[in-house]
Every structure is written in structure tokens, then in C-alpha cells.
Design a protein around this motif. Structure first.
Motif, PDB file in Angstrom:
ATOM      1  N   ARG A   1       0.821  -1.198   0.000  1.00  0.00           N
ATOM      2  CA  ARG A   1       0.000   0.000   0.000  1.00  0.00           C
ATOM      3  C   ARG A   1       0.863   1.259   0.000  1.00  0.00           C
ATOM      4  NH1 ARG A   1      -5.341   0.955   2.574  1.00  0.00           N
ATOM      5  NH2 ARG A   1      -5.349   3.055   3.435  1.00  0.00           N
ATOM      6  N   GLU A   2       1.900   1.234   0.883  1.00  0.00           N
ATOM      7  CA  GLU A   2       2.799   2.394   0.932  1.00  0.00           C
ATOM      8  C   GLU A   2       3.490   2.596  -0.415  1.00  0.00           C
ATOM      9  OE1 GLU A   2       6.017   2.129   3.803  1.00  0.00           O
ATOM     10  OE2 GLU A   2       7.178   3.513   2.557  1.00  0.00           O
TER      11      GLU A   2
ATOM     12  N   ILE B   1       0.997   4.074  -2.829  1.00  0.00           N
ATOM     13  CA  ILE B   1       0.785   5.511  -2.588  1.00  0.00           C
ATOM     14  C   ILE B   1       1.952   6.314  -3.140  1.00  0.00           C
ATOM     15  CG2 ILE B   1       0.550   7.307  -0.845  1.00  0.00           C
ATOM     16  CD1 ILE B   1      -0.787   5.231   0.965  1.00  0.00           C
ATOM     17  N   ARG B   2       3.163   5.861  -2.789  1.00  0.00           N
ATOM     18  CA  ARG B   2       4.341   6.619  -3.231  1.00  0.00           C
ATOM     19  C   ARG B   2       4.402   6.690  -4.753  1.00  0.00           C
ATOM     20  NH1 ARG B   2       8.030   7.852   0.708  1.00  0.00           N
ATOM     21  NH2 ARG B   2       7.749   6.810   2.716  1.00  0.00           N
ATOM     22  N   LYS B   3       4.085   5.561  -5.392  1.00  0.00           N
ATOM     23  CA  LYS B   3       4.137   5.562  -6.859  1.00  0.00           C
ATOM     24  C   LYS B   3       3.045   6.458  -7.439  1.00  0.00           C
ATOM     25  CE  LYS B   3       6.654   2.038  -8.666  1.00  0.00           C
ATOM     26  NZ  LYS B   3       6.749   0.939  -9.627  1.00  0.00           N
ATOM     27  N   ALA B   4       1.853   6.413  -6.845  1.00  0.00           N
ATOM     28  CA  ALA B   4       0.771   7.264  -7.328  1.00  0.00           C
ATOM     29  C   ALA B   4       1.163   8.733  -7.202  1.00  0.00           C
ATOM     30  CB  ALA B   4      -0.506   6.988  -6.555  1.00  0.00           C
ATOM     31  N   LEU B   5       1.975   9.036  -6.195  1.00  0.00           N
ATOM     32  CA  LEU B   5       2.373  10.424  -5.969  1.00  0.00           C
ATOM     33  C   LEU B   5       3.578  10.815  -6.813  1.00  0.00           C
ATOM     34  CD1 LEU B   5       1.907  10.716  -2.115  1.00  0.00           C
ATOM     35  CD2 LEU B   5       0.329  11.315  -3.952  1.00  0.00           C
TER      36      LEU B   5
ATOM     37  N   ALA C   1       6.517   8.711  -7.365  1.00  0.00           N
ATOM     38  CA  ALA C   1       7.800   8.063  -7.112  1.00  0.00           C
ATOM     39  C   ALA C   1       8.156   7.203  -8.322  1.00  0.00           C
ATOM     40  CB  ALA C   1       7.719   7.197  -5.866  1.00  0.00           C
TER      41      ALA C   1
ATOM     42  N   MET D   1       3.402  -2.618 -10.196  1.00  0.00           N
ATOM     43  CA  MET D   1       2.510  -1.672 -10.865  1.00  0.00           C
ATOM     44  C   MET D   1       1.709  -0.982  -9.760  1.00  0.00           C
ATOM     45  SD  MET D   1       2.289  -1.004 -14.036  1.00  0.00           S
ATOM     46  CE  MET D   1       1.322   0.256 -14.858  1.00  0.00           C
ATOM     47  N   PRO D   2       1.573   0.342  -9.803  1.00  0.00           N
ATOM     48  CA  PRO D   2       0.903   1.033  -8.691  1.00  0.00           C
ATOM     49  C   PRO D   2      -0.507   0.507  -8.427  1.00  0.00           C
ATOM     50  CG  PRO D   2       1.648   2.605 -10.364  1.00  0.00           C
ATOM     51  CD  PRO D   2       2.138   1.281 -10.778  1.00  0.00           C
ATOM     52  N   ALA D   3      -1.253   0.212  -9.500  1.00  0.00           N
ATOM     53  CA  ALA D   3      -2.624  -0.267  -9.299  1.00  0.00           C
ATOM     54  C   ALA D   3      -2.625  -1.562  -8.507  1.00  0.00           C
ATOM     55  CB  ALA D   3      -3.301  -0.482 -10.640  1.00  0.00           C
TER      56      ALA D   3
ATOM     57  N   LEU E   1      -1.839  -0.921  -4.922  1.00  0.00           N
ATOM     58  CA  LEU E   1      -2.923  -0.269  -4.186  1.00  0.00           C
ATOM     59  C   LEU E   1      -4.105  -1.201  -3.962  1.00  0.00           C
ATOM     60  CD1 LEU E   1      -2.857   3.223  -5.886  1.00  0.00           C
ATOM     61  CD2 LEU E   1      -2.434   2.752  -3.475  1.00  0.00           C
ATOM     62  N   ARG E   2      -4.198  -2.260  -4.782  1.00  0.00           N
ATOM     63  CA  ARG E   2      -5.344  -3.151  -4.701  1.00  0.00           C
ATOM     64  C   ARG E   2      -5.379  -3.889  -3.360  1.00  0.00           C
ATOM     65  NH1 ARG E   2      -4.727  -5.851  -9.717  1.00  0.00           N
ATOM     66  NH2 ARG E   2      -5.146  -3.867 -10.730  1.00  0.00           N
TER      67      ARG E   2
ATOM     68  N   GLU F   1      -5.482  -4.346   0.389  1.00  0.00           N
ATOM     69  CA  GLU F   1      -5.934  -3.481   1.484  1.00  0.00           C
ATOM     70  C   GLU F   1      -5.298  -3.933   2.776  1.00  0.00           C
ATOM     71  OE1 GLU F   1      -8.041  -0.764   1.602  1.00  0.00           O
ATOM     72  OE2 GLU F   1      -7.712  -0.745  -0.546  1.00  0.00           O
TER      73      GLU F   1
ATOM     74  N   GLN G   1      -7.902   3.935 -12.876  1.00  0.00           N
ATOM     75  CA  GLN G   1      -6.486   3.572 -12.696  1.00  0.00           C
ATOM     76  C   GLN G   1      -5.714   3.732 -14.000  1.00  0.00           C
ATOM     77  OE1 GLN G   1      -6.866  -0.301 -10.955  1.00  0.00           O
ATOM     78  NE2 GLN G   1      -6.684   0.506  -8.874  1.00  0.00           N
TER      79      GLN G   1
ATOM     80  N   LEU H   1      -1.895   4.442 -13.343  1.00  0.00           N
ATOM     81  CA  LEU H   1      -1.547   3.490 -12.287  1.00  0.00           C
ATOM     82  C   LEU H   1      -1.576   2.080 -12.852  1.00  0.00           C
ATOM     83  CD1 LEU H   1      -3.735   4.969  -9.401  1.00  0.00           C
ATOM     84  CD2 LEU H   1      -1.296   5.298  -9.790  1.00  0.00           C
TER      85      LEU H   1
ATOM     86  N   ARG I   1       2.574  11.437 -13.287  1.00  0.00           N
ATOM     87  CA  ARG I   1       1.736  11.257 -12.097  1.00  0.00           C
ATOM     88  C   ARG I   1       2.063  12.302 -11.047  1.00  0.00           C
ATOM     89  NH1 ARG I   1       2.517   5.528 -12.794  1.00  0.00           N
ATOM     90  NH2 ARG I   1       4.241   5.557 -11.330  1.00  0.00           N
TER      91      ARG I   1
ATOM     92  N   PHE J   1      -4.195  12.485  -7.003  1.00  0.00           N
ATOM     93  CA  PHE J   1      -5.055  11.354  -6.658  1.00  0.00           C
ATOM     94  C   PHE J   1      -5.683  11.524  -5.287  1.00  0.00           C
ATOM     95  CE2 PHE J   1      -2.021   9.614  -9.639  1.00  0.00           C
ATOM     96  CZ  PHE J   1      -2.832   8.880 -10.492  1.00  0.00           C
TER      97      PHE J   1
ATOM     98  N   LEU K   1       0.569   8.587   4.384  1.00  0.00           N
ATOM     99  CA  LEU K   1       1.596   7.739   4.984  1.00  0.00           C
ATOM    100  C   LEU K   1       1.579   7.981   6.494  1.00  0.00           C
ATOM    101  CD1 LEU K   1       4.548   7.891   2.454  1.00  0.00           C
ATOM    102  CD2 LEU K   1       2.715   6.233   2.686  1.00  0.00           C
TER     103      LEU K   1
ATOM    104  N   PRO L   1       4.550  14.369  -2.926  1.00  0.00           N
ATOM    105  CA  PRO L   1       4.616  14.332  -4.396  1.00  0.00           C
ATOM    106  C   PRO L   1       5.623  15.335  -4.950  1.00  0.00           C
ATOM    107  CG  PRO L   1       2.487  15.184  -3.649  1.00  0.00           C
ATOM    108  CD  PRO L   1       3.191  14.652  -2.445  1.00  0.00           C
TER     109      PRO L   1
ATOM    110  N   TYR M   1       9.110  13.889  -4.835  1.00  0.00           N
ATOM    111  CA  TYR M   1       9.393  13.010  -5.965  1.00  0.00           C
ATOM    112  C   TYR M   1       9.495  13.788  -7.269  1.00  0.00           C
ATOM    113  CZ  TYR M   1       8.742   8.953  -2.996  1.00  0.00           C
ATOM    114  OH  TYR M   1       8.882   8.005  -2.023  1.00  0.00           O
TER     115      TYR M   1
END
Lengths: 399, 249
Positions: A305-306, A309-313, A315, A391-393, A396-397, A399, B57, B62, B89, B95, B103, B115, B118
Motif C-alpha cells: 500500500r505504501e 501511494i508513493r508511486k501514485a504520488l 515516485a 505496478m501502482p494499481a 494499491l489493490r 488493502e 487507474q 496506475l 503522475r 489522486f 503515509l 509528491p 518526488y
């Protein structure tokens, strides 16, 4: 907020787990560093023992049977033990070496190990050894007299031998001991010797070589001890000895051994043992590394999950890779540092107990740090790659 | 915020996303054509399993489509490397997810800064934008709180602040009110409307909550991976953001 502070934070967040993970590295580094430090400690101790007389001694001994084409045989009759070499060396050989008047040679002493019993009374035995030699021997071995002196007709006692023979006597000079069947007056007592090789003198009774040979009905001596005049004269002295001996023993049934060679042999042996043991210890480092990889893999799964999140943001894969690699490198460096500290403590304590310095060598510390860095990188790469490639998705999937 | 209006911000052609292989394979998306222009506030609606989250996604880079094309602001993003996608992204997309996606070990302001860390923003600009963004969602005083010291609604507003701080072109929200009580949910929705109205931010919200749908200007409905309806919401039917309660009651 760089990768290392993120890693530190994550390590701190899971203190217990981090500590247990590092434990493998702690033990591995501790073992490697302690063993190599001890190894080099022992080596410098041994060198120090030789060094006090500068490793200048040279021994001429009868050639071992295998050197003169007689194969040693074991366990047959009473007389086939190969150490019991029939010697052809004589007092004359020793005299010949000293008559060569080489400037490289300072002392020449014939040494005869006497197969006789020694005791304060006739007919009993104390278990002590008797040696026939000359005054040069004491100078060559740097043995000093606590009392009296060495004479042609008397006996000189090593410090322990004196206590064995005369337990409650303060000054045994003038007393009589029996060497074989012959009564001899005690004319001198040696100071206690502490050198690794001269320690044997403490338990020995010394008599003049010709007296000793006569008492034990021998013609040949066991070896000739030669002291070179200095460290740099050892090789010169050796060739003089070989030349003289070759002339007197054309068959070549003698060996010339320098202490420097012994020192080298001992050092090589100790190095081999140290390397071998360190290699064994390195296996525990390997196991520790696998432990780190294991935990890091679990950590990656736990932190999907972390990572998501980081990748979605924003990273990049490389950001995640560096973050996880930093964590495993920090974990193993931490373990390495603790291991080095522990082994500094252990080496100090062992040094105190064993009486020689076994301080940490810079080599050992560098080795440990390098090794734990390597372990951190090698075993961190796979989990870090797994985290980075996610892959970020997908991340994130969960939980 | 000067924007290029020549091409739509989102344009997809026959977007497909297939999960699994062989017999067990199923289509998350079965060929979606969708065009979203700048400044729109679009709700993607549909029952669970309709493919709306999958679509979001893919729109948010994503996930990658199995086939079809996706132009983000005129660029064919399926040809980009993972690093280039990450860069997009971080700088162009924001998002907001269902539930708390902050976090936990970073305080509010650090989360908002992330963000921009990064995206390699200079530290001073990062701090300035983060503080700005937090005060825009009304949480300037809570900047040093950890996520576990925030209510669900506050945490979601921090997440929104984080999403908009780098100045993105597109905000993607996946069930942003799903884990919130109704009051907090309405706060979040009026925040979206504010961002859309006053700042012209393009917003795509995935939801199955009709209340959220009614805040949107356009509702795209999906079922079984297909778009089944795409309607512009009549201005009269829309809930006025400042007075949502009147209509609900």
C-alpha cells in the motif's frame, strides 16, 4: 527527506524486527572480526617471542630419516620411532663451526639431550630432563643466572627444576644431585625464562657437554645451536654452517634450520587457521544476509500500500528501489557496527585473559564493514526490485 | 492557470483491460471511448465490477490498458516509460482515494510535500506550496498532526491538499467519500466543486454514491466494462455546492 532518512524511520518504526534481523549480521561480523583479530594477535605474540632475540638462532640437527631416503615407520618394534634418529653430530662439529671464525656467528653450542634420570637422591627419578651443553648455550638462548655459574663439573638448574628437586630450599648451590648414577654439585640456578621456545629451559638440568656424554655413555650430540650476530647475519651464518658441515659430513645427513624459517612456518600456519575459521564465520554472515533478504521480502509485501501511494504520488521505480535498498544496507551496516563493537569488547577481554594484545585490526574492521555493506546490497536487491517493479494499481489493490 | 484548449485533456479509443488469461480471463474494460475536456467535473458511475475503478487507474497511469489508446493532454501515454509515467503522475495528476491513503509516519504537511519531493521541486517552493494547499482545505493549524491524530474527513482533506499542491491538470478521485460520514463527505464534495469552479481544475470522480453524482456536471455510467450513458447534467438539477442539504432533504 532522502532515502536514508525514510529507511531509518522505517527501521525505527519496527525496532524489534530490525534488531532481530540485524542479529544475524551482528553475530557474523562479530565472529569474523574477533577471529581475525585474535589470529593476528597470536601471530604478533609469537613474532614478539622470537623478536626478543631477533630470531637469530640456527639449529643444526641430524637429517630426518625421510630426508636421507629412510622412510619413517610407525608402530613396529621398540626402536622405530623416527624422532629417535641416530645422530652423527659430534662436539667436534660444533668446534669446527666456531673455528670458522665467521663474523656472522656469535655463539655456537653443542646440545646433547641425555637419556638419564635426574634426582636429588641416587636411584630415584624426578621426571626432569638433562642436557649437556656449553656456556655459549645460555648466551645464545639469553638465559640469565639467578645464582652461581656454569662449570665443567657441576650442574645448573632451571628455575622450575630447582623447585622440583629442592622444594623448600632457598639456595641449592652446593647441594648434590644425581644425574644418572653420577653425583654432581649444583653450581648455578637460572632465572625463569618466559620466551615461547626458551621456556623448556625452566625444567631442564644443564651439565657440561663432555661430562654429560660420559655419564650417559654417548658419543654423539643431538644438535648444535648457533646464534647469528644479528638479524641480517642469519643467512650468512647459515651458509658458513652449511659449508663447514658439508666438509665434515659429505653425505649431507644434517639439516640447518633457522628460527626465521620456523617463524615463517608458524605464521603461515596461523594465517591458514585464521582464514579457515574466518571463512566458517563468514558463513554465518551469509545466513544473516539471507535473514535480511527474508525480512525485506516480507516488508515489501507488507508495504504494498505504501509503495502504491508513493508511486501514485510520482515516485519512480528508482526512488522505490533506492528506498528499500537503503533500508537493507542500513540494517546490515547497523548489524556490522554492533558486531565490531562487540568484538572490540571480546578481543579486549580475551587479550586480558590470555595475556597478549588482540586489538582490533583496521583490516578486520574494514573487512567487516565492507562485507556487511555487500550483504546489504546483495540481499537487498531482490526485494527492492520486487518493490520497484510493482505496478501502482496492483500495489494499491491490496488493502 | 493558462490552458491549451485545442485538445481534450483525456481522450481514449477502444480502451480494454483484460484480467487473467484463457478461460478465466475477464474484461475489466471492454472498449471504452471517452473524451474529457479541460475544466470538466465528471462522475464515473456504475455498480461494483462495472469497470469504473479500472478506468480511473488507467486514466491515472496506475495501470496499463491491454489494448486501445489513451491520449493525456494530447500525448500517447502508452508509449511512455515507467519513469516518464511516474513523472506525469507526480506533476500533472493528483489522486484522492477511498479511505486513508496518507503515509502514517509522516505528519500532514510532510504528506502534502511528498509528491513534490518526488517531482524534485526546490525545498522552498515545496514548503510554500504545501502550506498554501493545506490552508486552502482549511487545515493550516493541523499541519504537524500525524494521520492517526486526524478525523476521517480531515485526513481526506489533507489527501486533497496533497493531490493539488503540485498544481496538477487533472484530479482523479476514487470513491473519495466512501469511507466518510455524510457531513465529511459533503465537505469533500464542496471542496471539489470549489477547486473546479474557482481554479478550473479538471476532476474525475469514481463513485456509486448518487449524492456525489449530483455534484458533477457530467455523469458517465459504466456497466460490464462499457459506457452505457454519458449525460451533461442540467444546471437546474445540480446541487448547489454551498447548499447541498436543502436538496437532499
Amino acid at each position: 527527506m532522502n532515502a536514508f532518512s525514510i529507511a531509518l524511520d522505517s527501521i525505527w518504526a519496527h525496532r524489534l524486527r530490525s534488531a532481530l534481523t540485524s542479529l544475524g549480521i551482528v553475530i557474523g561480523v562479530f565472529a569474523v572480526v574477533t577471529l581475525t583479530s585474535l589470529g593476528s594477535g597470536v601471530r604478533s605474540y609469537v613474532s614478539g617471542q622470537f623478536g626478543s632475540f631477533g630470531a637469530t638462532l640456527i639449529t643444526v640437527a641430524p637429517a630426518l630419516p625421510h630426508a636421507s631416503s629412510h622412510k619413517p615407520r610407525f608402530g613396529g618394534g621398540p626402536n622405530n620411532n623416527f624422532i629417535n634418529v641416530p645422530s652423527t653430530l659430534t662436539v667436534g662439529d660444533a668446534t669446527a663451526i666456531s673455528l670458522a671464525h665467521s663474523r656472522d656467528i656469535s655463539q655456537v653450542a653443542p646440545v646433547a639431550v641425555l637419556p638419564v634420570t635426574v634426582s636429588p637422591t641416587s636411584g630415584s627419578s624426578s621426571g626432569l630432563a638433562a642436557t649437556g651443553t656449553t656456556a655459549s648455550y645460555f648466551r645464545a638462548e639469553q638465559l640469565s643466572f639467578a645464582a652461581g655459574r656454569f662449570t665443567h663439573s657441576g650442574a645448573v638448574l632451571g628455575s622450575s627444576a630447582m623447585h622440583t628437586l629442592f622444594p623448600r630450599v632457598k639456595d641449592p648451590i652446593g647441594r648434590t644431585i644425581y644425574v644418572g648414577q653420577s653425583p654432581l654439585p649444583v653450581t648455578g640456578v637460572l632465572n625463569s625464562a618466559s620466551g615461547l621456545l626458551s621456556k623448556a629451559a625452566n625444567n631442564t638440568i644443564f651439565v657440561y657437554v663432555s661430562t654429560g656424554l660420559k655419564i650417559s655413555d654417548l658419543h654423539n650430540i643431538s644438535e648444535i645451536l648457533v646464534a647469528a650476530s644479528g638479524n641480517t647475519q642469519v643467512n650468512g651464518a647459515g651458509s658458513v654452517i652449511t659449508r663447514v658441515m658439508k666438509r665434515r659430513h659429505p653425505s649431507g645427513n644434517f639439516t640447518v634450520t633457522k628460527d626465521t624459517q620456523i617463524l615463517k612456518t608458524i605464521n603461515n600456519t596461523l594465517s591458514t587457521i585464521t582464514t579457515f575459521l574466518s571463512g566458517l564465520a563468514a558463513i554465518s554472515l551469509l545466513v544473516g544476509g539471507i535473514g535480511i533478504m527474508n525480512i525485506m521480502l516480507v516488508t515489501v509485501t507488507e508495504r504494498f500500500r505504501e509503495i502504491g501511494i508513493r508511486k501514485a504520488l510520482g515516485a519512480r521505480d528508482s526512488d522505490i528501489l533506492v528506498q528499500f535498498l537503503a533500508e537493507s544496507v542500513l540494517l546490515s551496516l547497523l548489524g556490522g557496527a554492533i558486531g565490531v563493537l562487540l568484538s572490540a569488547l571480546a578481543s579486549h577481554m580475551i587479550g586480558q585473559l590470555a595475556g597478549f594484545s588482540a586489538g582490533l585490526t583496521l583490516d578486520a574492521v574494514a573487512l567487516a564493514v565492507g562485507f556487511s555493506l555487500l550483504v546489504g546490497i546483495v540481499f537487498g536487491v531482490i526485494p527492492a526490485f520486487r518493490a520497484a517493479r510493482l505496478m501502482p494499481a496492483e500495489a494499491l489493490r491490496t488493502e | 492557470m493558462i490552458q491549451d484548449v485545442n485538445h481534450p485533456i483525456i481522450e481514449t479509443h477502444q480502451l480494454r483491460r483484460r484480467y487473467g488469461r484463457g478461460e478465466a480471463a475477464m474484461d475489466g474494460l471492454a472498449g471504452v471511448d471517452l473524451t474529457i475536456r479541460r475544466g470538466e467535473l465528471v462522475a464515473l458511475m456504475g455498480p461494483s465490477g462495472s469497470g469504473k475503478s479500472t478506468l480511473m487507474q488507467i486514466l491515472g497511469l496506475l495501470d496499463r490498458p491491454t489494448s486501445g489508446s489513451y491520449y493525456l493532454d494530447g500525448t500517447d501515454v502508452s508509449r511512455l516509460t515507467t519513469a516518464e509515467q511516474a513523472e506525469l503522475r507526480g506533476r500533472r495528476l493528483g489522486f484522492v482515494f477511498q479511505g486513508i491513503y496518507l503515509l502514517p509516519r509522516l505528519n500532514a504537511i510532510r504528506n502534502v510535500e511528498l509528491p513534490m519531493v518526488y517531482a524534485r521541486f526546490p525545498a522552498s517552493e515545496r514548503k510554500h506550496r504545501a502550506a498554501d494547499s493545506l490552508s486552502r482545505v482549511g487545515l493550516a493549524e493541523l499541519a504537524n498532526r500525524r494521520p492517526n491524530q486526524l478525523s476521517g474527513g480531515q485526513a481526506q482533506r489533507v489527501a486533497i491538499a496533497r493531490a493539488v499542491a503540485p498544481g496538477p491538470d487533472l484530479l482523479l478521485a476514487d470513491e473519495p467519500t466512501g469511507a466518510l460520514d455524510r457531513a465529511s463527505g459533503r465537505e469533500v464534495l464542496s471542496l471539489f466543486q470549489h477547486l473546479n469552479d474557482d481554479m478550473g481544475l479538471t476532476i474525475v470522480v469514481v463513485t456509486h454514491d448518487p449524492l456525489v453524482g449530483r455534484h458533477a456536471r457530467r455523469i458517465v455510467e459504466l456497466e460490464d466494462g462499457h459506457v452505457i450513458s454519458d449525460n451533461i447534467v442540467n444546471e437546474a438539477e445540480r446541487i448547489v455546492a454551498d447548499h447541498p442539504l436543502e436538496v437532499v432533504k
